[in-house]
Write a protein that holds these residues in place. Sequence first.
Motif, PDB file in Angstrom:
ATOM      1  N   GLY A  99       0.820  -1.211   0.000  1.00 16.17           N
ATOM      2  CA  GLY A  99       0.000   0.000   0.000  1.00 16.17           C
ATOM      3  C   GLY A  99       0.845   1.248   0.000  1.00 16.17           C
ATOM      4  O   GLY A  99       0.558   2.207  -0.734  1.00 16.17           O
ATOM      5  N   ILE A 100       1.917   1.261   0.799  1.00 18.66           N
ATOM      6  CA  ILE A 100       2.797   2.437   0.836  1.00 18.66           C
ATOM      7  C   ILE A 100       3.490   2.613  -0.509  1.00 18.66           C
ATOM      8  O   ILE A 100       3.604   3.738  -1.030  1.00 18.66           O
ATOM      9  CB  ILE A 100       3.801   2.297   2.001  1.00 18.66           C
ATOM     10  N   VAL A 101       3.925   1.485  -1.108  1.00 19.21           N
ATOM     11  CA  VAL A 101       4.576   1.570  -2.420  1.00 19.21           C
ATOM     12  C   VAL A 101       3.603   2.126  -3.452  1.00 19.21           C
ATOM     13  O   VAL A 101       3.948   3.023  -4.241  1.00 19.21           O
ATOM     14  CB  VAL A 101       5.094   0.179  -2.850  1.00 19.21           C
ATOM     15  N   LEU A 102       2.347   1.637  -3.423  1.00 17.56           N
ATOM     16  CA  LEU A 102       1.327   2.131  -4.355  1.00 17.56           C
ATOM     17  C   LEU A 102       1.110   3.622  -4.174  1.00 17.56           C
ATOM     18  O   LEU A 102       1.041   4.386  -5.158  1.00 17.56           O
ATOM     19  CB  LEU A 102       0.020   1.386  -4.108  1.00 17.56           C
TER      20      LEU A 102
ATOM     21  N   GLU B  32       4.011   5.545  -5.568  1.00 22.03           N
ATOM     22  CA  GLU B  32       3.995   5.449  -7.024  1.00 22.03           C
ATOM     23  C   GLU B  32       2.989   6.438  -7.623  1.00 22.03           C
ATOM     24  O   GLU B  32       3.304   7.223  -8.526  1.00 22.03           O
ATOM     25  CB  GLU B  32       3.599   4.023  -7.382  1.00 22.03           C
ATOM     26  N   LEU B  33       1.762   6.429  -7.074  1.00 22.58           N
ATOM     27  CA  LEU B  33       0.719   7.313  -7.609  1.00 22.58           C
ATOM     28  C   LEU B  33       1.079   8.774  -7.399  1.00 22.58           C
ATOM     29  O   LEU B  33       0.933   9.601  -8.314  1.00 22.58           O
ATOM     30  CB  LEU B  33      -0.623   6.983  -6.943  1.00 22.58           C
ATOM     31  N   VAL B  34       1.588   9.111  -6.192  1.00 23.49           N
ATOM     32  CA  VAL B  34       1.967  10.504  -5.923  1.00 23.49           C
ATOM     33  C   VAL B  34       3.083  10.922  -6.871  1.00 23.49           C
ATOM     34  O   VAL B  34       3.079  12.024  -7.424  1.00 23.49           O
ATOM     35  CB  VAL B  34       2.389  10.669  -4.444  1.00 23.49           C
ATOM     36  N   PHE B  35       4.040  10.006  -7.108  1.00 20.16           N
ATOM     37  CA  PHE B  35       5.149  10.305  -8.016  1.00 20.16           C
ATOM     38  C   PHE B  35       4.631  10.666  -9.396  1.00 20.16           C
ATOM     39  O   PHE B  35       5.024  11.683  -9.983  1.00 20.16           O
ATOM     40  CB  PHE B  35       6.083   9.093  -8.082  1.00 20.16           C
ATOM     41  N   PHE B  36       3.702   9.847  -9.938  1.00 22.10           N
ATOM     42  CA  PHE B  36       3.230  10.112 -11.288  1.00 22.10           C
ATOM     43  C   PHE B  36       2.382  11.375 -11.351  1.00 22.10           C
ATOM     44  O   PHE B  36       2.437  12.114 -12.334  1.00 22.10           O
ATOM     45  CB  PHE B  36       2.474   8.905 -11.839  1.00 22.10           C
TER      46      PHE B  36
ATOM     47  N   VAL C  37      -4.852  21.950  -8.660  1.00 20.40           N
ATOM     48  CA  VAL C  37      -5.567  20.678  -8.778  1.00 20.40           C
ATOM     49  C   VAL C  37      -4.675  19.500  -8.374  1.00 20.40           C
ATOM     50  O   VAL C  37      -5.152  18.467  -7.930  1.00 20.40           O
ATOM     51  CB  VAL C  37      -6.132  20.511 -10.207  1.00 20.40           C
ATOM     52  N   THR C  38      -3.353  19.696  -8.487  1.00 19.66           N
ATOM     53  CA  THR C  38      -2.430  18.629  -8.084  1.00 19.66           C
ATOM     54  C   THR C  38      -2.584  18.278  -6.604  1.00 19.66           C
ATOM     55  O   THR C  38      -2.472  17.114  -6.218  1.00 19.66           O
ATOM     56  CB  THR C  38      -0.976  19.068  -8.352  1.00 19.66           C
ATOM     57  N   HIS C  39      -2.872  19.311  -5.774  1.00 24.57           N
ATOM     58  CA  HIS C  39      -3.078  19.054  -4.348  1.00 24.57           C
ATOM     59  C   HIS C  39      -4.227  18.063  -4.141  1.00 24.57           C
ATOM     60  O   HIS C  39      -4.120  17.134  -3.356  1.00 24.57           O
ATOM     61  CB  HIS C  39      -3.405  20.360  -3.619  1.00 24.57           C
ATOM     62  N   TYR C  40      -5.318  18.306  -4.885  1.00 24.83           N
ATOM     63  CA  TYR C  40      -6.466  17.405  -4.751  1.00 24.83           C
ATOM     64  C   TYR C  40      -6.119  16.008  -5.234  1.00 24.83           C
ATOM     65  O   TYR C  40      -6.542  15.011  -4.636  1.00 24.83           O
ATOM     66  CB  TYR C  40      -7.657  17.961  -5.535  1.00 24.83           C
ATOM     67  N   LEU C  41      -5.337  15.920  -6.317  1.00 22.06           N
ATOM     68  CA  LEU C  41      -4.962  14.601  -6.839  1.00 22.06           C
ATOM     69  C   LEU C  41      -4.127  13.844  -5.824  1.00 22.06           C
ATOM     70  O   LEU C  41      -4.353  12.656  -5.570  1.00 22.06           O
ATOM     71  CB  LEU C  41      -4.183  14.747  -8.148  1.00 22.06           C
ATOM     72  N   VAL C  42      -3.154  14.529  -5.207  1.00 20.44           N
ATOM     73  CA  VAL C  42      -2.300  13.862  -4.221  1.00 20.44           C
ATOM     74  C   VAL C  42      -3.138  13.428  -3.024  1.00 20.44           C
ATOM     75  O   VAL C  42      -3.005  12.300  -2.527  1.00 20.44           O
ATOM     76  CB  VAL C  42      -1.144  14.798  -3.795  1.00 20.44           C
TER      77      VAL C  42
ATOM     78  N   THR D  51      -5.167  10.446  -3.901  1.00 19.66           N
ATOM     79  CA  THR D  51      -4.277   9.290  -3.990  1.00 19.66           C
ATOM     80  C   THR D  51      -3.998   8.703  -2.607  1.00 19.66           C
ATOM     81  O   THR D  51      -4.051   7.485  -2.415  1.00 19.66           O
ATOM     82  CB  THR D  51      -2.947   9.732  -4.630  1.00 19.66           C
ATOM     83  N   ILE D  52      -3.735   9.611  -1.634  1.00 18.54           N
ATOM     84  CA  ILE D  52      -3.442   9.135  -0.283  1.00 18.54           C
ATOM     85  C   ILE D  52      -4.660   8.415   0.304  1.00 18.54           C
ATOM     86  O   ILE D  52      -4.539   7.313   0.858  1.00 18.54           O
ATOM     87  CB  ILE D  52      -3.009  10.319   0.603  1.00 18.54           C
ATOM     88  N   VAL D  53      -5.844   9.016   0.141  1.00 10.70           N
ATOM     89  CA  VAL D  53      -7.052   8.390   0.700  1.00 10.70           C
ATOM     90  C   VAL D  53      -7.319   7.052   0.020  1.00 10.70           C
ATOM     91  O   VAL D  53      -7.679   6.063   0.672  1.00 10.70           O
ATOM     92  CB  VAL D  53      -8.253   9.341   0.562  1.00 10.70           C
ATOM     93  N   PHE D  54      -7.090   7.003  -1.304  1.00 13.99           N
ATOM     94  CA  PHE D  54      -7.277   5.738  -2.034  1.00 13.99           C
ATOM     95  C   PHE D  54      -6.347   4.668  -1.495  1.00 13.99           C
ATOM     96  O   PHE D  54      -6.752   3.525  -1.276  1.00 13.99           O
ATOM     97  CB  PHE D  54      -7.023   5.980  -3.524  1.00 13.99           C
TER      98      PHE D  54
END
Lengths: 171, 100
Positions: free
Chosen positions: A97-100, A103-107, B4-9, B12-15
């Motif tokens: 989960g941490i890796v995922l 990864e997502l934040v990086f992209f 909008v990047t803030h919302y995406l990040v 992502t964290i919540v997901f």
Amino acid sequence: MEATLFYILATMLVVFAILTVTAANPVRSAVFLISALLSMAGFFFLLEAEFVGAVQILVYVGGIMVLFLFVIMLVSVREVEGQRRANRQWKTALVLGIVLSFELVFFVVQGAEVFSADTIDQQFLNLDSQTGNTETVGGLLYSTYLLPFEIASVLLLVAMIAAVVLTQKRL
Amino acid sequence: MVDVTHYLVLSTIVFSIGVVGVLTRRNVIIILMSIELMLNSVNLNLVAFSDRLQDPSGQVFAVFVITVAAAEAAVGLGIIIALFRNKETVNVDEIDLMRG
């Protein structure tokens, strides 16, 4: 002002989400999830999507989460406290989960300039500011997205029948 | 003005928190709640882009996602009740009817 609200709501959302996932008692988990969903509704209001925010509070908090609480009361009241809360694969799952997440934040950060203000085509900016948010969404829902709207209603009917059939005495 | 990047990040964290919840917990009700968390983080993406592009279609899709989440919760909770009636447990690692 907007940035301050964003960071307050973001902190609340992440904290409540983590508490939802880690709480030992399912009732507490449900209450934390309600708080997380309310913070999410705050984001929708912040993004000027008042209709979605209202639907979020009415349907999610008022409907789905009350349903969850009812089922928790029906099913698992006794001795959940003493049991293990994680399964055997939890270490691997946590690492994955941490890796995922990274990864997502990086992209997202890599592609940040695609979303920045000057690269977005001006032809997309077609919101009619004369009408309110609910009116705009309602108009789209009954014109462009009429077929998906009807399919959604059929889906809800199917789900209702399925829930009634599944909870019968003799299954 | 929050980018909008803030919302995406954030979404992502919540997901990812939702994914970890689905993969680690034993209680099937909490797993279902983690799925709701993941669906909601997708809604945040849709509404954030709807605000960014000034196009209300994203909000319409967020409403559809909420509809599907409601249907999914109704069916999932029905399955949980039927399962509890037959197996007397809500822990996923004790539900191994399909194991050979």
